[in-house]
Enzyme design. Structure first.
Site, PDB file in Angstrom:
ATOM      1  N   GLU A 123      10.431  -0.466  -0.698  1.00  0.00           N
ATOM      2  CA  GLU A 123       9.380  -0.915  -1.917  1.00  0.00           C
ATOM      3  C   GLU A 123       9.129   1.193  -2.558  1.00  0.00           C
ATOM      4  O   GLU A 123       9.931   0.499  -3.152  1.00  0.00           O
ATOM      5  CB  GLU A 123       8.004  -1.163  -0.914  1.00  0.00           C
ATOM      6  CG  GLU A 123       7.671  -1.940  -0.539  1.00  0.00           C
ATOM      7  CD  GLU A 123       7.915  -2.633   0.253  1.00  0.00           C
ATOM      8  OE1 GLU A 123       8.413  -1.813   1.322  1.00  0.00           O
ATOM      9  OE2 GLU A 123       7.829  -4.106   1.081  1.00  0.00           O
ATOM     10  N   PHE A 172       1.990  -7.830  -2.086  1.00  0.00           N
ATOM     11  CA  PHE A 172       1.273  -7.864  -1.472  1.00  0.00           C
ATOM     12  C   PHE A 172       0.773  -5.754  -1.786  1.00  0.00           C
ATOM     13  O   PHE A 172       1.331  -5.040  -1.567  1.00  0.00           O
ATOM     14  CB  PHE A 172       0.269  -7.935  -0.206  1.00  0.00           C
ATOM     15  CG  PHE A 172       0.906  -8.511   0.777  1.00  0.00           C
ATOM     16  CD1 PHE A 172      -0.591  -9.517   0.077  1.00  0.00           C
ATOM     17  CD2 PHE A 172       2.039  -9.190   0.933  1.00  0.00           C
ATOM     18  CE1 PHE A 172      -0.710 -11.040   1.229  1.00  0.00           C
ATOM     19  CE2 PHE A 172       1.640 -10.864   1.141  1.00  0.00           C
ATOM     20  CZ  PHE A 172       0.467 -12.041   1.328  1.00  0.00           C
ATOM     21  N   ALA A 173      -0.394  -5.658  -2.776  1.00  0.00           N
ATOM     22  CA  ALA A 173      -0.765  -4.683  -3.103  1.00  0.00           C
ATOM     23  C   ALA A 173      -0.983  -3.165  -1.773  1.00  0.00           C
ATOM     24  O   ALA A 173      -0.646  -2.434  -2.102  1.00  0.00           O
ATOM     25  CB  ALA A 173      -2.809  -4.689  -4.158  1.00  0.00           C
ATOM     26  N   ASP A 174      -1.157  -3.969  -1.135  1.00  0.00           N
ATOM     27  CA  ASP A 174      -1.092  -3.295   0.240  1.00  0.00           C
ATOM     28  C   ASP A 174      -0.283  -1.642   0.433  1.00  0.00           C
ATOM     29  O   ASP A 174      -0.678  -0.995   1.072  1.00  0.00           O
ATOM     30  CB  ASP A 174      -1.785  -3.994   1.046  1.00  0.00           C
ATOM     31  CG  ASP A 174      -2.608  -5.516   1.455  1.00  0.00           C
ATOM     32  OD1 ASP A 174      -4.079  -4.609   1.800  1.00  0.00           O
ATOM     33  OD2 ASP A 174      -2.709  -5.647   0.462  1.00  0.00           O
ATOM     34  N   PHE A 175       1.148  -2.542   0.003  1.00  0.00           N
ATOM     35  CA  PHE A 175       2.357  -2.677   0.001  1.00  0.00           C
ATOM     36  C   PHE A 175       2.473  -1.162  -0.421  1.00  0.00           C
ATOM     37  O   PHE A 175       3.632  -0.012  -0.686  1.00  0.00           O
ATOM     38  CB  PHE A 175       3.574  -3.183   0.057  1.00  0.00           C
ATOM     39  CG  PHE A 175       3.709  -4.226   0.504  1.00  0.00           C
ATOM     40  CD1 PHE A 175       2.334  -3.996   1.790  1.00  0.00           C
ATOM     41  CD2 PHE A 175       4.083  -5.647   0.573  1.00  0.00           C
ATOM     42  CE1 PHE A 175       2.454  -5.512   2.519  1.00  0.00           C
ATOM     43  CE2 PHE A 175       3.985  -6.413   1.493  1.00  0.00           C
ATOM     44  CZ  PHE A 175       3.339  -6.871   2.627  1.00  0.00           C
ATOM     45  N   HIS A 199      -3.516  -6.383   4.399  1.00  0.00           N
ATOM     46  CA  HIS A 199      -2.624  -8.673   3.484  1.00  0.00           C
ATOM     47  C   HIS A 199      -3.591  -8.454   2.867  1.00  0.00           C
ATOM     48  O   HIS A 199      -3.804  -9.370   1.805  1.00  0.00           O
ATOM     49  CB  HIS A 199      -1.964  -9.234   4.037  1.00  0.00           C
ATOM     50  CG  HIS A 199      -0.329  -8.459   4.704  1.00  0.00           C
ATOM     51  ND1 HIS A 199       0.078  -7.651   5.606  1.00  0.00           N
ATOM     52  CD2 HIS A 199       0.614  -9.231   3.900  1.00  0.00           C
ATOM     53  CE1 HIS A 199       1.155  -8.057   5.307  1.00  0.00           C
ATOM     54  NE2 HIS A 199       1.387  -8.936   4.996  1.00  0.00           N
TER      55      HIS A 199
END
Ligand SMILES: Cc1ncc(C[n+]2csc(CCOP(=O)(O)OP(=O)(O)O)c2C)c(N)n1
Ligand SMILES: Cc1ncc(C[n+]2csc(CCOP(=O)(O)OP(=O)(O)O)c2C)c(N)n1
Ligand SMILES: [Mg+2]
Ligand SMILES: [Mg+2]
Lengths: 330, 338, 330, 338
Positions: free
Chosen positions: B71, B94-97, B140
Site C-alpha cells: 500500500e 479497506f480504509a483501515d489500510f 476492517h
C-alpha cells in the site's frame, strides 16, 4: 490437543506422528465444516479457510513448546490448531460468542491464545512479522532457546513491513522464523505476477539469513526443514526463512468465485497436493496402519461436531461487554 | 431515471472520466485481478468490491494497474504519477489500510503543493472502503475520515448515497488536490435514481436532505439514512428537523449548518466514528464558536464509543450509532430547550 | 547549468566532461559555503550536506533530459544541481526567501523544480522511491524512453517503502533506477550494522532486477554504470539498481560531532575518495588541462558568492503567503 | 530541588525505571548510536535528542537496542515484545514518522487488548518528538497528537514542562496500555525544578497552572508557556484566568475544565495543531455538550492554520499560535460576554 511445556527433539516417534496427523485432520475438518456452516449464514463476517495447507502449520509447530511463539494471519485457524488452541474456544470465537477465545470481540481473523504462545492472528497483511520479531527479542533476552514464528502468505511477502522485519531480525540476530506459505495466490492475483522475483526464498537469503523452499503438502518435508530452522535459531544464530509451496482448496474467502483459477485446478490439487493423503500413503513406513488413522478421523469428526453444536448454542456477549477490555473514559 | 447502486454509480463515474481524460489511471490490489492466475481470465475481480469492473477490458493494463500488496508503494506511485502528469485513482481497499500507507498520504501527497510553493499540484483520488456493520472485525471496519480531515492539503469526501457518490467522484477526478474518497461498505448495494450521464457535485456544498423547524441534524454517510429513520419516527410527535448531509468534510459547508442552527437553535450530530477528535466534535466546536448565540440547548453528538470495533453481531450492533440513539438525542435537545 | 531537452548519448566529449566537472565543483562549493554560512546562524532549520558524494549525483544525471525524472532525499542539494536546478533559486530556498525555488515554504529538505524534472527532495527516509516508481509509470505510459530515478542512502535501504517500490517496479516493468548512495552511515549508525546483509546490490537483485555496485568517488565509474542502467530502462526492460560506494565529508547534519567515526576517517577520505581530485587526475587523458579546471573553479566560486549574497539580501515571504498554495477554507 | 531540562527529566525517568524493572527495554534509531561505526565508540549518540543518553553503558545492548531505519518494524517489534512479556519504550524520533508506522500503532498495539478479549495487555511507550518552531519543514514539525487521541486503545500524553514530563513518563512506563508520549522539541532545553527521585503523575489529571476568575484557558505543551505570557499581559487590565494544562489528552480531565468553565463562563483553547478534528475542537465540543449552560460567550480556539508547516522563519512564526493571539482570544471572549 495440548501444547508442550518443553520442545520435543529427537526422532519423529509413532506417537508424535499420530498426534501430527490428528492436528492436520482436525484443521481439515474444522475448515470443511466451516465451509458448510458459512453457507447457513450463521457465522458473522468473512472467513478465510486453511484447507490444503495443513502440513505447513503442523510441520512447523509440531515440536514447539508453549514458550515458543507464533504470530498468524487472516488465514489463521490452522496455525491456532497446530499450536494447540482449543477448538471449542476457537469455534465459539468464530461464531462471536461470549466465551470464545477472545470473548467474541476478535472473530475469525483475530484469534489469540497467550496461554499457548499463540500471539494472535492478524487481518493486516504483513502486520504479523514485525510483532514476531519483537517476541523474538524477548526470546533472545530470556536466553532459553525459545523461538518466534511469523506465518505469512506469498502476498504478504510484498509488504514493506515484512522486509523491515526480516532485516531487523538479521541485524539483532534474534530467533525468528519466517514461514511463507506460498499458495500461489493473494486474493485474485497470482504470486507469479505479484512477487516480482517469483521467489521468496532468494529474497530472504539476500536479507542475510538462511532460507529454504520445501514442499508444503508433505508433512515430513516441512518438518525436516523446520528442524534445521530450529537448530539454527535455538543455537543463537539468528533468523531463518521457510517458503512452503502449497495450495488452498477454497477461494480467498468464502464466496470467492475463483475466476482466476483454471477450471480443474482445485480438483487436481486435491488429488496431488493433499497432505493428508500423502501422510496416509507414507504412514505404513512408520508403523501406522489405516485403522489407526481411521480411528483418529472419527474422533476428530466427533470433536468438530461437538465444537459446532456448542458454539451454536453458546451465549452471545452482553451489550455491556462493548465497553470492557479497553480504556474508555474521557 | 435509472436506479443504480452506489457501487455502480461510482463505477459509472470512473468509466466516464477514463474515457474523457486519458491521464486518468487506476491502480491497486485486484482492481482488475487475475494477473498471474491460471485461468487466463484477466478481469477476474474488478476490485474486491466490484467498483473497478469493466475498466481493464476497456482501458487496458497500462491504465488499469494491478499491484502487489504494497500500500505504501501504491499510494506513493499514485503521488509520483500525479507529479509526472497523470491523474491516478488509487484504491486502498479497506480504509483501515491507511495504517500501512499513511506517510505517502499525509506527508507526501497532502503537502506537495504547499511545500513546493505551489509549483505543482497532486491530483490523486484515493478510494477507501470504510465502516462497520458487516462483522469484519477491528481492523476492517473503521471510519477513519476524521484522521484525514485533520490533515491540511487533503480533501475528504464521505457520500451517503449513489447519486451523490457519482457526482462527487466526477468532481474528485477533476480536482487538482488529493481527494480521499470514503465509501461506506454498507451503502454499496443501496440504490437510488442516478442519471447515466456526466454531472458533478461541488465540494463544500452540503445537501439539505430534510427540512424542518425544531432541530438541525447533521449526519454523514450511513448515518444519513439512520437519521432519516429517527426523524420519521419523530414526525408523529410534531418534531421536525433539518437534516444536513455535508457530503464532503474537507471542505466542510459549515455555513449551511450555521444557517440551519440559526433557525432551529438545536444541533444533533450523528457520526459513526469514535468520539474523540471526530467530525462530530469538529462541527460541534465550530458551531460553539461561530453559532453560539443561536443555540438554545447543549449540542448532542451521537457517535460510536471510544472502543475498537468489536466482532460479534450483538456487540457491533451496539457499537454503531442507531436510529434510536439519534432519535433520543433529538428528543433530548428538545427537552433541554423546552 | 541547464537541462537538456533530449538525453545525450555517445561518447563523453570534452564539452560534456567540462560540464560534468562544473556541476561537481558547483555542488562541492555550494556545500562548503553552506557549511560556513550555517555557522553564522543565518540559515534556518537543519541542513544535510552532500560534499563528498558529487560524482554520484553528476554521474547519474549527466546524460539525462528534462523529461527524465529524479526524486531526491534529505541530502538533496547535489541531486538538484546535477539535474540543472538554478543555484540562485536553491540558495534562496535554503535561506527561506520569497523567491526561492519553493517560495521559502520548503527549505533545504524540500527543494523541487518541476521544470527540470526534479520532483522533489524528501525529508522522510524512504519516501522517495514509491514516488519515483509512480513517475516511472508515467514514463512507461508515454513510451518516450524517459526514466525515473530514486536517490536514496544506505539507511533508506532498510525502509519497507523502498522494498515495496522495488518490487512494484519489477512487477510493472517500469523504467525506474534505484540509486543507493552508500556513504557508510545513516545518522550515527554504520551501514555494516543496519544493512543486515551488508550489501544492497544483492537485495535489489533478489527483487528481480539487475543491480551493480560501483565506486562512487569515480565519476567515470558511476557514469558507465548509469549508461548500462539507462540502456536497460530506455529499452523497456524494467528497473535497475546502482549502489555507489561513497562517503560524506561532513556529519549527518550540520552540528553532528561524529563520535561514531574514527578520528582520521574524514581526513583520509578527503584524500582518497575525493571525486574532484580523482577527476582532475584523469582529466588529462581526455584533453582537459589543469587550467581548464581552474577557470571553471573560479567561475563556480563567483557563482556561489553571487547566490549567497543574493539570498542574503532577498526578501522573506509575506505573512499572507502562509495561507496560499493550499486549500484552507472550511 | 535541582533544576533540570525536560530532556534530562525524561532521561531520568528512563534510568529510574530501567533500573527498577528488568522488563523495560528501549529501541529505536540511534538510541545509543555508534553501532557499525569506525570509532568503536558504542554510545555515539544517546538519541538524536539525547533523551536515551547513558542507558546503553548502564543496561547493555540487549536492553538498549539500536535499529535500522524501519519504523514499522520498530513499532511492531515493541508491540510483539510487549505481548511476550517485556515493557518496551520505542523511540519514533520525529512524530511525523507515524506516517511510516501507523499500522503497528493504531491497528495493532492499540487494539490488542480489546480485540483479544482482554487476554493480554500491550505495555508499550512510544516516544514522539513533535512541534514547530525550529524551521524543520513540513515533514518534521507536526503535532499529530489529535490523530492518535482519536484512536481507542491508546493513551496520549503531552507534557508542558520537565517536572510533569518525568512524572508522566514514570506513569507511562508502569501503565499496561500503549502510551503515546509526545515531547515538544522546543521544550527539551527548558528547565524547572525536578526532584531526583521516583514520582508519578496520574493520567487524566489536569494541572491548574494559574487561577483566575474571568476566563478558562486550556493550553497544551508549548502553548502553556505562551498562555502564561498572554495571561500576564492581561493582568494589568484586571482580567484573570484559570490556566488548565490537561497534560494527558487521552484520558482527558474534562471535569476540571468543566468546573472551571462553570466558574468563569468563558473558554479559550490554545493548541498548536491545525484546527480540524483537533484537541481544541474536541474539548470545545465536550464543553458545548456538557458545560453549555455555563457558557456566557462563544468558545474561542486558537490553533495553527489549516496548512502544512512552512519552512521560512517569517512563515513559521506566523504559523505557530502566539501569546498575542491567545491574548486577543481572551479579550474577545471577555468582550462578547460583556
Ligand atoms: C495491508 C493489507 N492489504 C490488503 C489486505 C486485503 N487482503 C487480505 S488477504 C489478502 C491476500 C493475502 O495473500 P497471501 O499473503 O498470499 O495470503 P493467503 O490469502 O494466500 O493466505 C489481501 C490482499 C489486507 N488485509 N491487509
Ligand atoms: C522515516 C524516517 N525515519 C528517520 C528519519 C531521520 N533520518 C533522517 S536522515 C537519516 C539517515 C539516513 O541515512 P541514509 O539513507 O544512509 O542517508 P544519508 O543521510 O547517509 O545521506 C535518518 C535516520 C527520517 N527523516 N525519516
Ligand atoms: Mg497466498
Ligand atoms: Mg548513508
Amino acid at each position: 490437543m495440548t501444547t508442550r511445556p518443553t520442545p520435543i527433539t529427537g526422532p519423529l516417534t509413532r506417537e508424535r506422528l499420530l498426534d501430527a496427523y490428528r492436528r492436520m485432520k482436525t484443521i481439515r475438518e474444522f475448515e470443511e465444516r466451516l465451509h458448510v456452516e458459512i453457507q447457513t449464514g450463521s457465522i458473522p463476517g468473512f472467513t478465510h479457510l486453511y484447507s490444503g495447507q495443513e502440513a505447513v502449520a503442523v510441520g512447523v509447530c509440531e515440536s514447539l513448546a508453549t514458550n515458543d511463539y507464533i504470530v498468524s494471519t487472516h488465514r489463521g485457524h490452522g496455525h491456532c490448531i497446530a499450536k494447540g488452541c482449543d477448538i471449542g474456544g476457537m469455534m465459539k470465537e468464530i461464531y462471536g460468542r461470549a466465551d470464545g477465545l477472545c470473548k467474541g470481540k476478535g472473530g475469525s481473523m483475530h484469534i489469540a491464545d497467550f496461554s499457548k504462545g499463540m500471539l494472535g492472528a492478524n487481518a493486516i497483511v504483513g502486520g504479523g512479522p514485525p510483532i514476531a520479531v519483537g517476541a523474538a527479542i524477548a526470546c533472545r533476552n530470556r536466553g532459553d532457546g525459545s523461538v518466534s514464528i511469523a506465518f505469512g502468505g506469498d502476498g504478504s511477502a510484498n509488504q514493506g513491513t515484512v522486509f523491515e522485519a526480516m532485516n531487523l531480525a538479521v541485524v539483532l540476530k534474534v530467533p525468528a522464523i519466517f514461514v511463507y506459505e506460498n499458495n500461489g495466490y493473494a486474493e485474485h492475483t497470482g504470486a507469479s505476477y505479484a512477487v516480482g522475483s517469483n521467489n521468496i526464498t532468494t529474497r530472504s537469503a539476500a536479507f542475510g539469513m538462511p532460507a529454504e523452499r520445501c514442499d508444503g503438502a508433505d508433512f515430513f518435508a516441512v518438518h525436516a526443514t523446520m528442524e534445521r530452522a530450529l537448530a539454527h535459531c535455538r543455537a543463537g544464530h539468528g533468523p531463518y526463512t521457510i517458503e512452503a509451496m502449497t495450495t488452498r482448496f477454497y477461494g480467498h474467502f468464502e464466496g470467492d468465485p475463483q475466476l482466476y483459477r483454471a477450471k480443474d485446478e482445485v480438483r487436481a490439487q486435491r488429488e496431488s497436493m493433499d497432505c493428508l493423503k500423502r501422510f496416509a500413503a507414507d504412514a505404513g513406513q512408520h508403523g501406522i496402519s489405516p485403522a489407526d488413522l481411521e480411528s483418529i478421523d472419527s474422533e476428530v469428526l466427533l470433536a468438530i461436531d461437538a465444537a459446532v453444536s456448542e458454539a451454536r448454542e453458546a451465549a452471545p456477549p452482553a451489550e455491556a461487554d462493548l465497553l470492557t477490555d479497553v480504556y474508555v473514559s474521557y | 431515471m435509472p436506479q443504480k447502486s452506489m457501487r455502480d454509480a461510482i463505477n459509472d463515474a470512473l468509466h466516464i472520466e477514463m474515457a474523457r481524460d486519458p491521464r486518468v489511471i487506476v491502480l491497486g490490489e485486484d482492481v482488475s485481478g487475475g494477473a498471474g492466475g491460471t485461468s487466463g481470465e484477466r478481469e477476474a475481480s474488478g476490485g474486491i468490491f466490484g467498483i473497478t469492473k469493466g475498466l481493464l477490458p476497456k482501458f487496458g493494463a497500462e491504465r488499469v494497474i494491478d499491484t502487489p500488496i504494497s500500500e505504501s508503494a501504491i499510494m506513493g506511485a499514485a503521488a509520483g504519477a500525479a507529479l509526472a502528469g497523470l491523474r491516478p485513482v488509487a484504491e486502498l481497499m479497506f480504509a483501515d489500510f491507511v495504517g500501512v500507507s499513511l506517510d505517502q498520504i499525509f506527508n507526501q501527497m497532502a503537502k506537495f503543493r504547499y511545500m513546493f510553493g505551489g509549483k505543482t499540484t497532486c491530483p490523486v483520488v484515493v478510494r477507501l472502503a470504510m465502516g462497520a456493520g458487516m462483522n469484519m472485525g477491528a481492523q476492517h471496519s473503521q471510519t477513519i475520515y476524521p484522521m484525514l480531515a485533520a490533515v491540511p492539503g487533503l480533501k475528504v469526501v464521505v457520500p451517503s448515497n449513489a447519486y451523490d457518490a457519482k457526482g462527487l467522484m466526477l468532481t474528485a477526478l477533476r480536482d487538482d488536490d488529493p481527494v480521499m474518497f470514503f465509501e461506506h461498505k454498507a451503502l454499496y448495494p443501496r440504490k437510488c435514481e442516478v442519471p447515466d450521464g456526466d454531472y458533478t457535485i461541488r465540494f463544500g456544498e452540503a445537501s439539505l436532505v430534510r427540512e424542518g423547524e425544531h432541530v438541525t441534524v447533521v449526519a454523514l454517510a450511513r448515518m444519513v439514512t439512520f437519521a432519516e429513520k429517527a426523524i420519521d419516527a419523530l414526525a408523529a410527535d410534531g418534531i421536525t428537523c433539518d437534516l444536513i448531509d455535508p457530503r464532503t468534510v474537507s471542505p466542510l459547508d459549515i455555513d449551511t449548518i450555521l444557517e440551519s442552527v440559526e433557525n432551529t437553535g438545536r444541533l444533533v450530530i450523528a457520526d459513526e466514528s469514535p468520539p474523540r477528535c471526530s467530525i462530530a466534535s469538529d462541527i460541534a466546536a465550530m458551531v460553539a464558536q461561530r453559532g453560539f448565540r443561536s443555540l438554545k440547548a447543549p449540542i448532542q453528538m451521537v457517535t460510536a464509543p471510544h472502543t475498537p470495533v468489536p466482532f460479534a453481531r450483538e456487540l457491533e450492533r451496539a457499537y454503531v450509532p442507531s436510529p434510536q440513539r439519534i432519535e433520543q438525542a433529538i428528543r433530548l435537545v428538545m427537552k433541554e430547550s423546552a
